[in-house]
Design a protein around this motif. Sequence first.
Motif, PDB file in Angstrom:
ATOM      1  N   THR A 170       0.968  -1.333   0.059  1.00 48.18           N
ATOM      2  CA  THR A 170      -0.086   0.215   0.051  1.00 48.18           C
ATOM      3  C   THR A 170       0.869   1.031   0.025  1.00 48.18           C
ATOM      4  O   THR A 170       1.977   1.161   0.723  1.00 48.18           O
ATOM      5  N   SER A 171       0.377   2.251  -0.524  1.00 48.27           N
ATOM      6  CA  SER A 171       1.225   3.582  -0.617  1.00 48.27           C
ATOM      7  C   SER A 171       0.335   4.634  -0.177  1.00 48.27           C
ATOM      8  O   SER A 171      -0.737   4.831  -0.769  1.00 48.27           O
ATOM      9  N   SER A 172       0.804   5.509   0.677  1.00 53.62           N
ATOM     10  CA  SER A 172       0.030   6.373   1.376  1.00 53.62           C
ATOM     11  C   SER A 172       0.387   7.752   0.898  1.00 53.62           C
ATOM     12  O   SER A 172       1.305   7.675   0.485  1.00 53.62           O
ATOM     13  N   ASP A 173      -0.393   8.588   0.995  1.00 52.76           N
ATOM     14  CA  ASP A 173      -0.257   9.971   0.414  1.00 52.76           C
ATOM     15  C   ASP A 173       0.432  10.931   1.513  1.00 52.76           C
ATOM     16  O   ASP A 173      -0.231  11.445   2.338  1.00 52.76           O
ATOM     17  N   VAL A 174       1.550  10.996   1.388  1.00 49.89           N
ATOM     18  CA  VAL A 174       2.393  11.846   2.187  1.00 49.89           C
ATOM     19  C   VAL A 174       2.189  13.260   2.298  1.00 49.89           C
ATOM     20  O   VAL A 174       1.990  13.890   3.524  1.00 49.89           O
TER      21      VAL A 174
ATOM     22  N   GLU B 275       7.206   9.433  -6.777  1.00 54.40           N
ATOM     23  CA  GLU B 275       7.499  10.877  -6.456  1.00 54.40           C
ATOM     24  C   GLU B 275       7.562  11.209  -4.917  1.00 54.40           C
ATOM     25  O   GLU B 275       6.674  10.829  -4.009  1.00 54.40           O
ATOM     26  N   PHE B 276       8.519  11.771  -4.481  1.00 56.83           N
ATOM     27  CA  PHE B 276       8.473  12.007  -3.107  1.00 56.83           C
ATOM     28  C   PHE B 276       9.270  13.579  -3.128  1.00 56.83           C
ATOM     29  O   PHE B 276      10.305  13.746  -3.677  1.00 56.83           O
ATOM     30  N   ARG B 277       8.637  14.476  -2.511  1.00 56.94           N
ATOM     31  CA  ARG B 277       9.137  15.849  -2.318  1.00 56.94           C
ATOM     32  C   ARG B 277       9.263  16.293  -0.804  1.00 56.94           C
ATOM     33  O   ARG B 277       8.207  16.661  -0.230  1.00 56.94           O
ATOM     34  N   MET B 278      10.469  16.041  -0.042  1.00 63.37           N
ATOM     35  CA  MET B 278      10.499  16.029   1.519  1.00 63.37           C
ATOM     36  C   MET B 278      10.160  17.690   1.740  1.00 63.37           C
ATOM     37  O   MET B 278       9.225  17.710   2.667  1.00 63.37           O
TER      38      MET B 278
ATOM     39  N   GLY C  58       6.545  18.914   3.509  1.00 66.63           N
ATOM     40  CA  GLY C  58       6.509  19.364   4.883  1.00 66.63           C
ATOM     41  C   GLY C  58       7.039  18.150   5.735  1.00 66.63           C
ATOM     42  O   GLY C  58       6.651  18.064   6.833  1.00 66.63           O
ATOM     43  N   VAL C  59       7.938  17.266   5.271  1.00 65.69           N
ATOM     44  CA  VAL C  59       8.471  16.284   6.056  1.00 65.69           C
ATOM     45  C   VAL C  59       9.731  16.442   6.934  1.00 65.69           C
ATOM     46  O   VAL C  59      10.389  17.410   6.123  1.00 65.69           O
ATOM     47  N   ASP C  60       9.570  16.335   8.086  1.00 62.28           N
ATOM     48  CA  ASP C  60      10.711  16.684   8.993  1.00 62.28           C
ATOM     49  C   ASP C  60      11.853  15.905   9.094  1.00 62.28           C
ATOM     50  O   ASP C  60      12.945  16.099   9.081  1.00 62.28           O
TER      51      ASP C  60
END
Length: 420
Positions: free
Chosen positions: A151-155, A183-186, A190-192
């Motif tokens: 499963t892939s969650s919506d970060v 796609e991942f955009r830290m 707003g990922v800490d």
Amino acid sequence: MTTSIKRGRNFLHTPGPTNIPERILRAMNRPAVDFMAPEFVTISRSVFADLKPVFRTEGTVFLYSSSGHGAWEAALANTLSPGDKVLVPETGNFSTNWGKMAASLGVEVETLPGDWRRAVDPAAIEARLAEDSNHEIRAVMLVHVDTATATSSDVAAVRRAIDTANHPCLYLVDTIASLACAEFRMDEWGVDVAVGASQKGLMCPPGVAFTAVSDKAMKASQSAGISRSYWNWAERFTENNYIRFCGTAPIHLVYGLREALDMIFEEGLDAIAARHVRLSSAVHKAIETWSRPDGVRFNAVEPAERAVSVTTILTPENLDGEEVRRFAREHFDVSLGGGLAKLQGKAFRIGHMGDLNAPMVIGALGGVEATLMQLGVPLADSGVAAATRYLADTLPGHERSNAAFSRATARGTSASVTAA
């Protein structure tokens, strides 16, 4: 007496480690060097710098000689204190285990229950944080792609949920099975703290893990009370190579990682994400076509929540998923992942991430389909044919018209195939 001799290459489709390109193998095929010599210091500094755009962050990246579990611990130990409370949305084996690690460090873990077949519900996170008027929850710990359940969650949606609840908690995200795949955009999301590892989308051997850290998380580390030495960001925040690696650098893995980063930048992160979407869609098309109530079926029930890096397939009640793995490995040279924890014996997993192209996917699916046929699993139709038609129809720059696709489908099997 005859001996079975295998020819050709193994189709490695475990969800990690993944295929290591020849370029990376050659980059590591060298004698040991002085890791404090100027040449290697320059190489290692370039790796630290170039990991930032992969995470899409301006924050600091720390590198560890460890598995991804080491980066898990680093993220926790540098931001939390014993007695702190964290919220862990349950998505599968890896979200559960990261929570167990936090508990072992003296952190109070509150689990937001999940059924292992759906991604995280951002609304449930928002509601729980809104209830936390005293801000006792210090962090939300999210696994972007749980490789056990696929499963892939919506970060980004979870970040919006945190902000809507007006909650000051830290946001920790495991990107081990999504980095350089999805796609991942830290910074934008707003990922800490983002946790990563070398053996999946980065196409390298296991043994290197990362934490990418925001300014907010670095500030939190100044008051974090969990004992730490090897994982300590404050100790590693230096240009001294020996201290930065907390001892001898993993020299050959750093050379491999340097080559991997070059390959990633040559292809481009957006192109990599698009490739993973296309190849995973072909895998999903195959499973969709195989599926029957008495046969195999997706674990992740919602199509939009299925990961682009791995797919978990549930087996019929009378078939152990480990038998599928064994038969595919021994007879068709296809290596698959097994079911984990609650899904042990009930599923197998197809990894489709990293150094991968369309013929490799078709070959692996062929081995899986032949395995299922040999094991007597009823299939609705040929998934290999459906995946092949999908890949032909979606070849970038050569997409066929809908009419041509319909004619080709009519000439093939009777399965209904919809171009994505």
